[in-house]
Motif scaffolding. Structure first.
Motif, PDB file in Angstrom:
ATOM      1  N   TYR A 177     -89.239 -96.220  10.139  1.00  0.00           N
ATOM      2  CA  TYR A 177     -88.536 -95.642   9.001  1.00  0.00           C
ATOM      3  C   TYR A 177     -88.281 -96.718   7.940  1.00  0.00           C
ATOM      4  N   VAL A 178     -88.798 -96.468   6.740  1.00  0.00           N
ATOM      5  CA  VAL A 178     -88.753 -97.436   5.650  1.00  0.00           C
ATOM      6  C   VAL A 178     -87.451 -97.292   4.874  1.00  0.00           C
ATOM      7  N   ILE A 179     -86.759 -98.427   4.679  1.00  0.00           N
ATOM      8  CA  ILE A 179     -85.531 -98.457   3.885  1.00  0.00           C
ATOM      9  C   ILE A 179     -85.852 -99.144   2.560  1.00  0.00           C
ATOM     10  N   PRO A 180     -85.796 -98.435   1.427  1.00  0.00           N
ATOM     11  CA  PRO A 180     -86.081 -99.057   0.132  1.00  0.00           C
ATOM     12  C   PRO A 180     -85.103-100.201  -0.157  1.00  0.00           C
ATOM     13  N   VAL A 181     -85.612-101.244  -0.826  1.00  0.00           N
ATOM     14  CA  VAL A 181     -84.799-102.402  -1.183  1.00  0.00           C
ATOM     15  C   VAL A 181     -84.879-102.620  -2.695  1.00  0.00           C
ATOM     16  N   TYR A 182     -83.719-102.879  -3.301  1.00  0.00           N
ATOM     17  CA  TYR A 182     -83.646-103.074  -4.747  1.00  0.00           C
ATOM     18  C   TYR A 182     -82.857-104.337  -5.082  1.00  0.00           C
ATOM     19  N   GLU A 183     -83.227-104.962  -6.188  1.00  0.00           N
ATOM     20  CA  GLU A 183     -82.502-106.111  -6.727  1.00  0.00           C
ATOM     21  C   GLU A 183     -81.512-105.631  -7.781  1.00  0.00           C
ATOM     22  N   LEU A 184     -80.350-106.272  -7.817  1.00  0.00           N
ATOM     23  CA  LEU A 184     -79.345-105.941  -8.825  1.00  0.00           C
ATOM     24  C   LEU A 184     -79.169-107.109  -9.771  1.00  0.00           C
ATOM     25  N   GLN A 185     -79.053-106.816 -11.036  1.00  0.00           N
ATOM     26  CA  GLN A 185     -78.790-107.842 -12.037  1.00  0.00           C
ATOM     27  C   GLN A 185     -77.452-108.512 -11.736  1.00  0.00           C
ATOM     28  N   ASP A 186     -77.356-109.795 -12.017  1.00  0.00           N
ATOM     29  CA  ASP A 186     -76.119-110.530 -11.732  1.00  0.00           C
ATOM     30  C   ASP A 186     -74.910-109.934 -12.436  1.00  0.00           C
ATOM     31  N   SER A 187     -75.128-109.281 -13.565  1.00  0.00           N
ATOM     32  CA  SER A 187     -74.015-108.722 -14.336  1.00  0.00           C
ATOM     33  C   SER A 187     -73.411-107.476 -13.689  1.00  0.00           C
ATOM     34  N   VAL A 188     -74.068-106.902 -12.691  1.00  0.00           N
ATOM     35  CA  VAL A 188     -73.546-105.707 -12.028  1.00  0.00           C
ATOM     36  C   VAL A 188     -72.300-106.087 -11.231  1.00  0.00           C
ATOM     37  N   ALA A 189     -71.178-105.508 -11.595  1.00  0.00           N
ATOM     38  CA  ALA A 189     -69.897-105.900 -10.981  1.00  0.00           C
ATOM     39  C   ALA A 189     -69.659-105.224  -9.639  1.00  0.00           C
TER      40      ALA A 189
END
Length: 300
Positions: free
Chosen positions: A94-106
């Motif tokens: 089962y694949v779990i999607p992975v995402y990057e968040l911009q540093d500005s995301v609080a």
């Protein structure tokens, strides 16, 4: 060859999990000053150690800097219990999607809708999208980035199947305890996950992407702070990867694999150094920026 020694430091360190950088500084201060900073971390050995000591039917091996949304363990347990009760599949990954968040995301996204809003604002993007697109490319996340039919529901379900395979794909997977372990010959950076995914593919596992489940990583990934030693480790592991494939094909009775296409990593490393050496500032950065050590944790 490095047994633990009694620490001369008797101070009590109260480490705050909410301030990981400060905790890391306190721990790094206790290092032996004579020990080299650049070391190859045995990711796969530690992942296997965690899996072997995890008394569960399924495991999720994540990098320590990947974070889950709230209640992911409970939602995943509910999904896996329903799978075992209705249609058990011991060759499903089962694949779990992975995402990057911009540093500005609080604030971290609480659910898929929160994450989709960040993607629309260009404050989130697919993991390693700019560094190495093949990392998540075969996950076909354009099919995942759609609003759920019932936005208020929290239950996980299979959204779609992955019917293709692209080499060097590195999804984060929920795997049954019967799945192949990670190959421990890979030490340091390079091929640590993709080698296991290659074996799963060759052994006939089905890859299914889960809806509403995801992981996030703080900070957009770039190669700016990559140590040159990181590329050297990748080159060494590239040779091991070719050996790994030949052994696996022989074990499964498959035709011997062809060599991977593309320029040798040694040439790529030389080209990279040539580009960076054009300015004194770049040369200084190469010498002074240490490689990031990748740690591994296992959660439900």
């Amino acid at each position: 060859t490095r047994p633990p020694r009694t620490s001369p430091h008797y101070e009590v360190y109260r480490l705050n999990c909410a301030e990981p950088e400060e905790a890391n500084k306190a721990l790094m201060a206790l290092r032996d000053k004579m020990e080299a900073r650049e070391r190859r971390y045995p990711q796969n050995l530690m992942r296997n150690l965690a899996r072997r000591t995890c008394p569960c039917d399924y495991t999720l091996s994540v990098d320590i800097d990947m974070l889950t949304p709230p209640y992911m363990a409970e939602n995943m347990t509910g999904f896996l219990d329903s799978v075992k009760a209705t249609a058990p599949c011991w060759k499903c990954a089962y694949v779990i999607p992975v995402y990057e968040l911009q540093d500005s995301v609080a604030y971290l996204p609480n659910d898929k809708m929160d994450l989709l809003r960040l993607i629309l604002k260009k404050q989130a993007r697919r993991y390693h999208e700019k560094v190495y697109a093949k990392n998540q490319g075969n996950s076909k996340l354009e099919n995942w980035e759609v609003e759920p039919l019932n936005a208020s529901a929290t239950e996980y379900r299979v959204l779609y199947n992955i019917t293709t395979y692209e080499e060097f794909w590195e999804p984060i997977l929920v795997l049954p305890f019967t799945a192949p372990l990670f190959d421990e010959r890979f030490v340091g950076y390079g091929f640590t996950r993709s080698s296991q995914v290659y074996e799963l593919h060759r052994r006939g596992y089905k890859f299914q992407v889960l809806d509403r489940a995801f992981l996030t990583h703080k900070g957009f990934q770039t190669t700016t702070n990559y140590s040159t030693l990181r590329y050297a480790q990748i080159e060494i592991n590239k040779v091991r990867y070719q050996m790994f494939k030949r052994e696996l094909h022989a074990q499964l009775g498959l035709q011997m694999p062809t060599q991977s296409k593309g320029a040798p990593l040694r040439q790529k490393l030389t080209s990279l150094l040539a580009k960076r050496s054009q300015s004194p500032r770049s040369r200084l950065a190469i010498k002074t920026v240490p490689a990031k050590k990748q740690l591994v944790g296992v959660g439900k």
